[in-house]
Design a protein around this motif. Structure first.
Motif, PDB file in Angstrom:
ATOM      1  N   ALA A   1      -6.213   8.420  -8.053  1.00 53.17           N
ATOM      2  CA  ALA A   1      -6.205   6.904  -8.169  1.00 53.17           C
ATOM      3  C   ALA A   1      -5.189   6.387  -7.428  1.00 53.17           C
ATOM      4  CB  ALA A   1      -5.923   6.736  -9.855  1.00 53.17           C
ATOM      5  N   ALA A   2      -3.997   6.910  -7.291  1.00 55.71           N
ATOM      6  CA  ALA A   2      -2.921   6.120  -6.420  1.00 55.71           C
ATOM      7  C   ALA A   2      -3.476   6.215  -4.962  1.00 55.71           C
ATOM      8  CB  ALA A   2      -1.858   6.957  -6.395  1.00 55.71           C
TER       9      ALA A   2
ATOM     10  N   ALA B   1       1.914   1.734  -3.712  1.00 57.45           N
ATOM     11  CA  ALA B   1       0.602   2.211  -4.415  1.00 57.45           C
ATOM     12  C   ALA B   1       0.510   3.705  -4.071  1.00 57.45           C
ATOM     13  CB  ALA B   1      -0.584   1.353  -4.063  1.00 57.45           C
TER      14      ALA B   1
ATOM     15  N   ARG C   1      -7.322   0.677  -1.058  1.00 63.95           N
ATOM     16  CA  ARG C   1      -8.033  -0.772  -1.590  1.00 63.95           C
ATOM     17  C   ARG C   1      -6.959  -1.796  -1.081  1.00 63.95           C
ATOM     18  NH1 ARG C   1      -8.529   0.361  -6.317  1.00 63.95           N
ATOM     19  NH2 ARG C   1      -6.838  -0.544  -7.129  1.00 63.95           N
ATOM     20  N   LEU C   2      -5.615  -1.683  -1.117  1.00 64.17           N
ATOM     21  CA  LEU C   2      -4.838  -2.725  -0.836  1.00 64.17           C
ATOM     22  C   LEU C   2      -4.612  -2.828   0.852  1.00 64.17           C
ATOM     23  CD1 LEU C   2      -1.808  -2.054  -3.116  1.00 64.17           C
ATOM     24  CD2 LEU C   2      -3.246  -4.030  -3.046  1.00 64.17           C
TER      25      LEU C   2
ATOM     26  N   ALA D   1      -5.961   3.407  -4.710  1.00 69.83           N
ATOM     27  CA  ALA D   1      -5.451   2.011  -4.810  1.00 69.83           C
ATOM     28  C   ALA D   1      -4.683   1.690  -3.623  1.00 69.83           C
ATOM     29  CB  ALA D   1      -4.267   2.183  -5.837  1.00 69.83           C
TER      30      ALA D   1
ATOM     31  N   HIS E   1       1.015  -1.159   0.038  1.00 67.52           N
ATOM     32  CA  HIS E   1       0.077  -0.064  -0.139  1.00 67.52           C
ATOM     33  C   HIS E   1       0.821   1.300   0.020  1.00 67.52           C
ATOM     34  CE1 HIS E   1       0.307  -1.333   4.262  1.00 67.52           C
ATOM     35  NE2 HIS E   1       0.709  -0.179   4.425  1.00 67.52           N
TER      36      HIS E   1
END
Length: 873
Positions: free
Chosen positions: A558-559, A487, A565-566, A562, A484
């Motif tokens: 977006a980063a 990301a 999400r991780l 992500a 993460h």
């Protein structure tokens, strides 16, 4: 066959020969050059040669590019590529240097520190002055002045004596004598023969000076070994009692090398340990959860108004210690969490007369977001913040102590160092934790001029703090970058452990590293890479450090998504229950859901933390829940709903007992008063010696008045064991919440940039277009005529009003472009190239090539007009 292009005679001409892409590389790497946008390329070249701009550019060079610039500073001006290569690789050559030099030279050209072709390389004058050897500023090369520079103050007779002693024929003047001596010292064969004749102790003297410093002290009567060297010009006097080793002699003794050790390749970042990716992510997720809990605990502690703000700003040492005790962490760690909450906009000063720190409205919004998104907000605030918690407790330039949340904590290099350290971690194999010393060595190679070569300079300390803070925050786990964290940076997926880098070894450092095979020496290097490009790996050719957060806003979002999400699956799932125990405690076996955690935090006090949190119920904590507007039945129902065990009888009795007494006394503003239906209780209060400080007196059988304020009266009565409730002016019970105190809306502190920000593509395109148009206006040749004589490029044309009008009208008919001088309403004069479209009403409407748009100009503000040569527009 076309004639070869004329070599540029100045930096401005060299910039004029560049295409737009090359100018964009220059302006992107040196953003101070377009703040503000130059009017033309001549002004751009002038600005690129100023001392402040050159120093900033030199500070951003890596070690090998800087060594290349230092070599050019001691080379002839101009120098050829072969001469530069000789200074860098020496007589014996060095394949690594030969492969890396074209890219280093391309970097210097891209940044306009070097201009000219391979046969006439010129270092800009300011850079040469900064890097060339002088007695006041010795060169990092350790070289001294040339023979001609060292002998500038010597008498012609003494020079002839030196020439004769060196075995050269005497000349008719000192200039030719110095030329002959220089030719001798630069001739390897003849110089070797001369040194073969030198006594051994004289050669030993030269060996002590060869790598610098090149200066030595001598007495009025030098020893024979020194006299032999001085007689032949191998040592030249520069001041009484001081001699210097000429540059040409030192280069011969060094084998042609300008540096004792060249470093064409960056030192590799060595892994200290390697862990499985799952362990790294799990460890980092645990740290991330702890980070969220710590920030929440900090802000809960400051819910009702945190510590006061010092007169000079910031927290006092005592309040920082108290916060550290409350968080159960050392004081430097407490300063980090406080500064992180401030950088994220979650805490600020309330701005009241008695100014205190408190949570902001943004904190309430932050609490409502999922845990992973809350962590991303903290991590992004940490990445971009220039405020540096590590300097808390140090001293500023005026020897004042730097306090947490106070002024003077901004270090503009911090975001760049954080990003670079994490980028180096991202370049390691998956699960690899770096050796801190290798990270510091790499950073010193990439920015050798940004600090002294020691481990306690600012960049080294920032790097060490970054490694510690990234682990504490959960960006890394066991020293390795988490998935993460990767990301969040926008970095590519990690390569598995044991695999080789994509581009390693000398083959990636030659002219083909950024261009096609067979590219000429000094081909421009590629543009800086961003976090989305491949990051540097072991033994890879050094690339420019990517600017902080170069992603577009959509890519940043977006980063962040992500990363959240991780991280989300790795965080523990919040629970909706606790375990009540007979000793008036409740055990939360994991993180609690937000409504349950909030309510339990009001109803009970945290006794211990860890994997499971233990809460203790006390009369004070129960009263706090009743003050918040809850009734006894509400509390019983709440505990029964959220406990996996039956509600213990002692806890039920405690709630009922406190509720029975709660609100019997009412406190309001008189200054303050106490009223109670039970006059016996008021008699008890008046008889209590502890009430003397409240200065109470009876106004009625059921009312007591006090000279203290309501808050003090409430606290005093509670200290005496009573459970009073506050009431409003209307007589209603005031419901107080633990989080009632908030600051007005506050913005997070803005980072202090390290110079102008890097321009985006839109600004670059507009700036280049404006510079090109201004350059056209200032350099386009004018057509001479009887009415308007030719003028130089820097002068405004001068014509009468009638001549100006006639020329404008003629240009409308013919479509020709004109060069005009124009003075705006503020009195600023400028030159412009326009194509008139219409002339009427005292105004001319024209396409302005300088501004690249159609504009209207008052004719009375045009100082003059001249026609351009036919081949210019």
């Amino acid at each position: 066959m076309s004639e070869p292009a004329t070599p540029p005679r100045s930096l401005a001409e060299a910039l004029r020969a560049r295409d737009d892409a090359s100018l964009a590389v220059l302006l992107r790497s040196r953003p101070d050059l377009i703040t503000p946008v130059p009017t033309d390329l001549t002004q751009l070249a002038t600005r690129a040669g100023t001392r402040a701009s050159v120093v900033r550019a030199l500070e951003r060079l890596d070690r090998f590019a800087l060594q290349t610039a230092e070599a050019l500073a001691v080379a002839p001006d101009p120098a050829t590529y072969a001469e530069l290569l000789g200074l860098m690789a020496g007589d014996d050559g060095d394949p690594a240097v030969e492969g890396a030099l074209p890219q280093a030279l391309g970097t210097l050209r891209d940044q306009a520190l070097v201009w000219g072709g391979d046969d006439r390389l010129r270092l800009v004058r300011t850079a040469r002055e900064l890097l060339a050897p002088s007695p006041q500023h010795p060169s990092p090369t350790g070289l001294g002045p040339t023979v001609r520079e060292a002998a500038a103050g010597m008498s012609p007779g003494r020079i002839q004596e030196i020439v004769t002693a060196a075995g050269l024929p005497s000349t008719h003047d000192a200039v030719s004598a110095l030329d002959a001596l220089t030719a001798l010292f630069t001739d390897r064969r003849r110089m070797a023969a001369l040194l073969d004749e030198a006594p051994a102790d004289s050669v030993e003297v030269l060996s002590r000076l060869v790598w610098g410093p090149p200066y030595g002290q001598v007495t009025a009567d030098p020893a024979p070994r020194l006299r032999w060297l001085m007689d032949r010009g191998l040592l030249l006097p520069t001041a009484p009692g001081t001699v210097v080793l000429p540059r040409e002699v030192a280069l011969h003794l060094r084998g042609g090398r300008a540096h004792r050790a060249t470093e064409p390749l960056p030192p590799s970042v060595e892994p200290a340990a390697t862990h499985r990716a799952g362990i790294v992510d799990a460890t980092a997720a645990g740290q991330a959860y702890t980070a969220l809990a710590t920030v929440e605990e900090l802000l809960k502690d400051w819910h009702e108004g945190g510590p006061p703000v010092l007169r000079a700003g910031g927290l006092s040492v005592r309040d920082l210690k108290r916060t550290a005790v409350a968080l159960d962490v050392p004081e430097p760690v407490a300063a980090f969490w406080v500064e992180l909450a401030y950088a994220a906009g979650l805490v600020a000063s309330d701005g009241e007369a008695d100014e205190r720190y408190a949570a902001t409205p943004a904190y309430d919004e932050w609490l409502e977001r999922p845990a992973a998104e809350r962590w991303v907000a903290l991590a992004r605030a940490w990445l971009t913040a220039t405020r540096t918690a590590g300097v808390v407790g140090g001293r500023d330039a005026k020897d004042r102590t730097l306090s947490a949340l106070g002024p003077g904590l901004d270090r503009s290099a911090a975001p760049e160092v954080r990003h670079r350290v994490l980028a180096l971690l991202a370049a390691l194999p998956e699960g690899a934790a770096p050796a801190p010393d290798s990270v510091l060595a790499r950073l010193r190679w990439e920015r050798p001029l940004r600090g002294p070569q020691r481990d306690d300079d600012l960049r080294a300390r920032l790097a060490r703090w970054t490694l510690d803070e990234a682990e504490r925050l959960g960006v890394t786990g066991r020293g390795a970058l988490s998935s993460h964290g990767r990301a969040l940076l926008g970095a590519p997926a990690a390569r598995p452990a044991g695999t080789a880098p994509a581009a390693a070894g000398p083959s990636a450092t030659g002219p083909t590293a950024d261009g096609p095979a067979g590219a000429p020496h000094g081909a421009p290097a590629g543009e800086p890479t961003g976090p989305g490009d491949k990051l540097p790996v072991h033994h890879e050719q050094p690339r420019p450090v990517p600017p902080l957060d170069p992603l577009a806003p959509a890519e940043q979002a977006a980063a962040a998504a992500a990363a959240a999400r991780l991280l989300a699956p790795l965080l523990p799932e919040p629970l909706d229950h606790v375990l009540l125990q007979a000793d008036l405690t409740a055990v939360a076996p994991g993180p609690l859901r937000r409504p349950l955690a909030d309510m339990l935090g009001v109803l009970a006090d945290v006794e211990s933390k860890g994997g499971a949190t233990v809460y203790r119920f006390t009369p004070g904590s129960v009263r706090r829940a009743l003050d918040a507007g809850r009734s006894a039945s509400d509390l019983h129902a709440f505990l029964a709903q959220h406990s996996r065990t039956p509600v213990p009888q002692p806890l039920a009795y405690l709630i009922d007992d406190v509720a029975r007494r709660h609100g019997q006394l009412r406190v309001g503003a008189a200054s303050a008063y106490v009223r109670c239906d039970d006059d016996a209780m008021l008699n008890e209060i008046l008889a209590d010696k502890r009430a003397a400080g409240l200065r109470l007196r009876r106004l009625a059988p059921t009312v007591l008045a006090a000279q203290s304020d309501p808050a003090t009266l409430l606290e005093g009565l509670r200290a005496m064991g009573f459970a009073p409730a506050a009431e409003s002016a209307e007589g209603d019970v005031l419901i107080t919440r633990a989080d009632a105190h908030r600051t007005p809306p506050r913005s997070a502190p803005e980072p202090v940039p390290d110079g102008p920000p890097a321009p985006d593509a839109t600004l670059l395109a507009a700036a280049i277009r404006a510079i090109r148009a201004g350059d056209l206006a200032s350099t386009a040749p004018r057509r001479p005529s009887g009415a308007a004589p030719a003028v130089g490029g820097g002068e405004l044309p001068r014509t009468t009003s009638a001549e100006t009008l006639a020329t404008m009208q003629a240009a409308v008919l013919t479509g020709e472009a004109l060069w005009i001088g124009y003075v705006n309403a503020e009195g600023a004069a400028s030159q412009r190239v326009i194509a008139p479209v219409r002339v009427e009403g005292g105004f001319v409407t024209a396409y302005d090539h300088t501004a690249d748009e159609v504009r209207t100009y008052p004719l009375h503000r045009i100082t003059g007009v001249a026609e351009l040569a036919d081949d210019e527009i």
